[in-house]
Design an enzyme around this catalytic site. Sequence first.
Site, short mmCIF file in Angstrom:
data_model
loop_
_atom_site.label_atom_id
_atom_site.label_comp_id
_atom_site.label_asym_id
_atom_site.label_seq_id
_atom_site.Cartn_x
_atom_site.Cartn_y
_atom_site.Cartn_z
N CYS A 99 0.85 -1.19 0.00
CA CYS A 99 0.00 0.00 0.00
C CYS A 99 0.89 1.23 0.00
O CYS A 99 1.87 1.29 0.75
CB CYS A 99 -0.90 -0.01 1.23
SG CYS A 99 -2.01 1.40 1.33
N HIS A 141 -9.08 -3.85 -1.92
CA HIS A 141 -8.09 -3.06 -1.17
C HIS A 141 -8.42 -1.57 -1.24
O HIS A 141 -8.42 -0.87 -0.21
CB HIS A 141 -6.69 -3.35 -1.75
CG HIS A 141 -5.60 -2.53 -1.15
ND1 HIS A 141 -4.60 -3.07 -0.38
CD2 HIS A 141 -5.35 -1.19 -1.20
CE1 HIS A 141 -3.78 -2.10 0.03
NE2 HIS A 141 -4.21 -0.95 -0.46
N GLU A 142 -8.70 -1.08 -2.47
CA GLU A 142 -8.97 0.36 -2.62
C GLU A 142 -10.24 0.76 -1.89
O GLU A 142 -10.30 1.81 -1.23
CB GLU A 142 -9.05 0.76 -4.09
CG GLU A 142 -7.77 0.58 -4.89
CD GLU A 142 -6.51 1.07 -4.20
OE1 GLU A 142 -6.58 2.08 -3.47
OE2 GLU A 142 -5.47 0.44 -4.38
N HIS A 145 -10.10 1.42 1.77
CA HIS A 145 -9.62 2.75 2.18
C HIS A 145 -10.80 3.71 2.43
O HIS A 145 -10.68 4.64 3.24
CB HIS A 145 -8.73 3.36 1.10
CG HIS A 145 -7.31 2.87 1.09
ND1 HIS A 145 -6.44 3.10 2.14
CD2 HIS A 145 -6.61 2.15 0.18
CE1 HIS A 145 -5.26 2.57 1.84
NE2 HIS A 145 -5.33 1.97 0.67
NI NI Z 1 -3.65 1.08 -0.20
#
Ligand code: NI
Length: 177
Positions: A99, A141-142, A145
């Site tokens: 990341c 993953h995105e 966030h």
């Molecule tokens: Ni990330």
Amino acid sequence: MIRTVLRMGDPRLLQRAQPVTRFDTQELRELLRDLRDTMAHLNGAGLAAPQIGVGLRVVIFGVRSNPRYPQAEEVPDTVLINPLIEPLSGEIAEDWEGCLSVPGLRGWVPRPARVRYAGCDEQGLRFERTVQGFHARVVQHECDHLDGILYPMRVRDFSRFGFIDALFPGEPLPLEE
Ligand code: NI
């Protein structure tokens, strides 16, 4: 404009981002331009607006073929706004993640192997995709966030979490998300 990417420990990375309500605005165009510039500068596979300190539900991602990573799966360049993600089975896949907000580290992360996701593009048009493999991993993953979740929070086996150069000596630096 290339923006500073916030690093783990910054409380802004832990906040829940807000939906975009107006499309085709100068503000949204500038945000997307900054996300693209910053991701390209850092050779990232994806970037979420909260990582540059903007608390909106906007992510970008994409991976093109790269001779340094012959095994990397291509992912189309995508702008995804106000996303929803639905796992398509109980099957879990595990793989390494990195990341841009956790520079220099990698961790072994379990995630649903296949997902359907939906959201809007930069014009506000809704689209939907069913994906697996690295595409499924990067979109999860995105979108994490946007809910204040960083991948280390999903690591279960901390014997597989560490510094890239210690985990993979001599290998090229992997893409980060
Ligand atoms: Ni990330």
